[in-house]
Write an enzyme that holds these catalytic residues in place. Sequence first.
Site, PDB file in Angstrom:
ATOM      1  N   ASN A 167     -54.007  21.160  10.700  1.00  0.00           N
ATOM      2  CA  ASN A 167     -53.875  19.851   9.866  1.00  0.00           C
ATOM      3  C   ASN A 167     -52.354  19.533   9.284  1.00  0.00           C
ATOM      4  O   ASN A 167     -51.918  20.735   8.712  1.00  0.00           O
ATOM      5  CB  ASN A 167     -54.508  19.906   8.753  1.00  0.00           C
ATOM      6  CG  ASN A 167     -56.119  19.899   9.016  1.00  0.00           C
ATOM      7  OD1 ASN A 167     -56.562  19.386  10.021  1.00  0.00           O
ATOM      8  ND2 ASN A 167     -57.080  20.608   8.122  1.00  0.00           N
ATOM      9  N   HIS A 180     -48.882  26.013   9.321  1.00  0.00           N
ATOM     10  CA  HIS A 180     -50.163  26.901   9.520  1.00  0.00           C
ATOM     11  C   HIS A 180     -51.298  26.021  10.250  1.00  0.00           C
ATOM     12  O   HIS A 180     -51.322  24.988  10.051  1.00  0.00           O
ATOM     13  CB  HIS A 180     -50.543  27.794   8.276  1.00  0.00           C
ATOM     14  CG  HIS A 180     -51.201  26.703   7.403  1.00  0.00           C
ATOM     15  ND1 HIS A 180     -50.687  25.809   6.510  1.00  0.00           N
ATOM     16  CD2 HIS A 180     -52.759  26.598   6.990  1.00  0.00           C
ATOM     17  CE1 HIS A 180     -51.506  25.046   5.697  1.00  0.00           C
ATOM     18  NE2 HIS A 180     -52.753  25.492   6.232  1.00  0.00           N
TER      19      HIS A 180
END
Length: 354
Positions: A167, A180
Site C-alpha cells: 500500500n 514497505h
Amino acid sequence: MKLADGRELIYYDESDSAMRELVDQRAPAAPSPASQVRYDPLLDEWVTFAAHRQDRTHLPPSDQCPLCPSTPQHSTEIPARDYDVVVFENRFPSFSQRPVLPSVPHSLTPARPGGGRCEVLCFTADHHGSFSTLGPDRIRMIIDVWADRSSKLAALPGVEQVFCFENRGEEIGVTLQHPHGQIYAYPFVTPQTRRMLRSAQAYARAHCGANLFAALLAAERAAGDRVVAANEHWTAFVPAAARWPFEIHLFPHRRVPDIPALSDAERRSLAALHPQVLRRLDGLFAAPMPYIAAWHQAPVRIDRDVFYLHLRVFSPQRAPGKLKFLAGSESGMGAFINDVLPEEAARRLRAVEV
C-alpha cells in the site's frame, strides 16, 4: 532472531559478510491478542475481527519511524543500525498463530480463531525511498523474498492462501510512510480468489479445458491498445473492464501458480518491468501516485492447476487532487462505475517517459 515480545524477524542481506544486531534492546512486551473470523452466510465469505489494530501506530514523524534502523537514541522494530531487506511479524496482526477459542454468535454465523500470520517487509533502510526507485538488484532480491516467504507461510498449519502486497499513500490508508509491503497468510481462500476460480473453472468446462487467465492475456496482447509495457517474459496492460481509474495487470507469459514457481529469467524480467509500471503511474500527474500493488497467487491446497499468478496495481487517483471514492454503487452494491476509459488510461500511461 526474536524481538523482545517474541515475534520473529529475518534479515535478508545482499552480502554474506553483513553483520546485523541480533538483540532487541527494548523491554519485553506482551504480544497482541488473537483475532477472530466469522462466517457471513449471505455472502459466503469470512470476515475478520482484530480489535487490537485500533491501537496501531499512525503516521509518526520520520524520526520516530518504527521501520527505520535503530539508533542509540531510538530503538525501532529493527535492532540493526542498517539493513538491506527485513521481514518481521506484524506487531498488530490481522492473523496470528495465537490460539483463542472464539465465541459463536449463533448457528448461522460460526466463528473460529483468526489463524495465520501477518508480516511486514521493509524494502530499504532509506525512509525517503520508494519501490520504483530501487535498483534492479534490490527489486530482484525482494522478488526472491516474496518467493521465500510465500513458501514458508504456505507450510504453516491452517494457512489457505498467501498474499503479498504494497500500500502506498495516505489516500490508500497507509499509516507508516517508510517504503514497505506486507504479507498475509490467510486461514481461508479470499472471496476475490474464489470468484476468479469459479469463473476459470466454468470457462475450462465450456472451452475444452482452456485457461481463462491465459485467454485474457492473449486477447490483450493481440488487441494491443491497452498494453502499457512488455518484455520477453511479462506483459503489463490495463484490463478492458478496469474498475479503477488507473489499473494495470502484470502477467507472466508462462502460466505459473505462484511467485515461488517463477524461473530465474522471469524474476529478472519482472525486476525490470515492475518499477517501470510504477514510474508511469508517478509520471501521470508529476507526483507520487497512491496505489495498491496486489499479488494474486493460487491457494495453497486447491485449484493450483487452474490459477494464474499475476500482479494488479491500481490507484483511486482519477485526476490531480481528485480521488475515486467507493461510494453508493461500489460500496453498497459492489457495482463499479469507472470515470476513465481503459483505452484512454493505457494511452496516457504509455505516453509517460520512464
